[in-house]
Design a protein around this motif. Structure first.
Motif, short mmCIF file in Angstrom:
data_model
loop_
_atom_site.label_atom_id
_atom_site.label_comp_id
_atom_site.label_asym_id
_atom_site.label_seq_id
_atom_site.Cartn_x
_atom_site.Cartn_y
_atom_site.Cartn_z
N GLY A 178 42.90 67.69 22.38
CA GLY A 178 42.34 66.53 23.07
C GLY A 178 41.20 66.93 23.98
N ARG A 179 41.38 68.06 24.67
CA ARG A 179 40.33 68.55 25.58
C ARG A 179 39.08 68.92 24.79
NH1 ARG A 179 37.50 68.12 29.81
NH2 ARG A 179 36.85 70.04 30.78
N ILE A 180 39.26 69.56 23.65
CA ILE A 180 38.12 69.91 22.80
C ILE A 180 37.38 68.66 22.36
CG2 ILE A 180 37.45 70.89 20.56
CD1 ILE A 180 39.63 73.05 21.03
N SER A 181 38.11 67.62 21.98
CA SER A 181 37.48 66.36 21.58
C SER A 181 36.68 65.77 22.74
CB SER A 181 38.52 65.35 21.11
OG SER A 181 39.15 65.80 19.94
N GLU A 182 37.27 65.78 23.94
CA GLU A 182 36.56 65.28 25.12
C GLU A 182 35.29 66.09 25.37
OE1 GLU A 182 39.09 65.42 28.56
OE2 GLU A 182 40.67 64.28 27.57
N LEU A 183 35.42 67.40 25.26
CA LEU A 183 34.27 68.26 25.51
C LEU A 183 33.18 68.07 24.46
CD1 LEU A 183 36.16 71.50 26.61
CD2 LEU A 183 34.62 70.11 28.03
N ARG A 184 33.57 67.82 23.24
CA ARG A 184 32.56 67.56 22.19
C ARG A 184 31.80 66.27 22.49
NH1 ARG A 184 36.17 69.72 17.30
NH2 ARG A 184 35.45 71.85 17.34
N ARG A 185 32.52 65.26 23.00
CA ARG A 185 31.84 64.02 23.40
C ARG A 185 30.89 64.29 24.57
NH1 ARG A 185 36.91 61.94 21.95
NH2 ARG A 185 37.71 62.03 24.08
N SER A 186 31.36 65.11 25.51
CA SER A 186 30.51 65.48 26.64
C SER A 186 29.29 66.27 26.18
CB SER A 186 31.29 66.32 27.66
OG SER A 186 32.30 65.57 28.26
N ALA A 235 25.47 65.30 26.71
CA ALA A 235 24.55 66.23 27.36
C ALA A 235 23.34 66.52 26.48
CB ALA A 235 25.28 67.53 27.72
N GLU A 236 23.59 66.65 25.18
CA GLU A 236 22.47 66.86 24.24
C GLU A 236 21.55 65.65 24.22
OE1 GLU A 236 24.53 69.92 21.03
OE2 GLU A 236 24.73 67.76 20.72
N ASP A 237 22.13 64.45 24.20
CA ASP A 237 21.33 63.23 24.24
C ASP A 237 20.52 63.13 25.53
OD1 ASP A 237 22.32 62.55 21.75
OD2 ASP A 237 23.76 61.07 22.51
N ALA A 238 21.17 63.44 26.65
CA ALA A 238 20.49 63.39 27.95
C ALA A 238 19.34 64.40 27.99
CB ALA A 238 21.47 63.66 29.09
N PHE A 239 19.58 65.59 27.44
CA PHE A 239 18.53 66.61 27.41
C PHE A 239 17.36 66.15 26.55
CE2 PHE A 239 16.54 70.47 25.76
CZ PHE A 239 16.27 71.15 26.94
N SER A 240 17.67 65.62 25.39
CA SER A 240 16.62 65.13 24.49
C SER A 240 15.81 64.00 25.14
CB SER A 240 17.25 64.65 23.18
OG SER A 240 16.27 64.17 22.30
N ASP A 241 16.52 63.05 25.76
CA ASP A 241 15.84 61.93 26.44
C ASP A 241 14.97 62.45 27.58
OD1 ASP A 241 17.14 60.22 24.71
OD2 ASP A 241 18.61 59.53 26.20
N ALA A 242 15.49 63.40 28.34
CA ALA A 242 14.74 63.95 29.47
C ALA A 242 13.50 64.70 28.99
CB ALA A 242 15.63 64.87 30.29
N LYS A 243 13.66 65.39 27.87
CA LYS A 243 12.51 66.12 27.31
C LYS A 243 11.42 65.14 26.90
CE LYS A 243 11.52 69.84 24.07
NZ LYS A 243 12.07 70.72 23.05
N GLU A 244 11.81 64.06 26.25
CA GLU A 244 10.84 63.02 25.87
C GLU A 244 10.18 62.41 27.11
OE1 GLU A 244 12.25 60.02 23.12
OE2 GLU A 244 13.40 61.55 22.04
N SER A 290 21.40 73.68 32.11
CA SER A 290 22.57 74.28 32.72
C SER A 290 23.83 73.46 32.42
CB SER A 290 22.37 74.38 34.24
OG SER A 290 23.53 74.82 34.87
N ASP A 291 23.71 72.14 32.51
CA ASP A 291 24.85 71.27 32.19
C ASP A 291 25.28 71.44 30.74
OD1 ASP A 291 24.68 70.31 34.77
OD2 ASP A 291 23.77 68.39 34.21
N LEU A 292 24.30 71.52 29.86
CA LEU A 292 24.56 71.71 28.44
C LEU A 292 25.27 73.04 28.19
CD1 LEU A 292 23.97 70.28 25.73
CD2 LEU A 292 21.80 71.49 25.66
N ALA A 293 24.80 74.10 28.82
CA ALA A 293 25.42 75.42 28.65
C ALA A 293 26.84 75.43 29.21
CB ALA A 293 24.57 76.48 29.34
#
Length: 130
Positions: A39-47, A51-60, A86-89
């Motif tokens: 369950g934790r892995i599933s939560e972390l994958r969603r996170s 984070a990847e979406d936020a990084f991509s949006d921020a880059k744009e 850093s959040d992504l890592a």
């Protein structure tokens, strides 16, 4: 069978039952822990996806802001790419740790399964002896 020989056999049976039951409890605990880790892995994958979406949006947004600035136009606040990286890592590190924990639990489960098999054989042997 005399009462003297029966008593050690009953003790052996009692010991075998206790060992088997203790292993079953431990196995149940491991399975519950595995479910929590999954369950934790599933939560972390969603996170991680967020984070990847936020990084991509921020880059744009950063690119857009730089273009606007170069053209002398006003621009919004620059996103902190370093913070987002850093959040992504951090999320990736948590996923790795959770996967390692899952592997460790799987190893413990294999050991308990093997011990439980032997405990069941000892129980059957002790039971037949009584």
């Amino acid at each position: 069978m005399s009462s003297l020989s029966a008593d050690p056999l009953r003790q052996e049976l009692d010991t075998a039952i206790k060992k088997r039951d203790a292993l079953r409890v431990e196995l149940s605990g491991i399975k519950n822990a595995q479910e929590r880790i999954s369950g934790r892995i599933s939560e972390l994958r969603r996170s991680l996806n967020a984070a990847e979406d936020a990084f991509s949006d921020a880059k744009e947004q950063s690119v857009t802001n730089l273009v606007n600035e170069a053209m002398g136009e006003t621009h919004g606040e620059m996103p902190s790419m370093r913070k987002l990286r850093s959040d992504l890592a951090a999320v990736e590190d948590e996923i790795d740790a959770a996967k390692d924990a899952k592997e460790k639990l799987e190893g413990r489960q294999r050991n308990i399964d093997q011990s439980l098999t032997f405990a069941k054989m000892n129980f059957r042997s002790a039971f037949r002896a009584c």
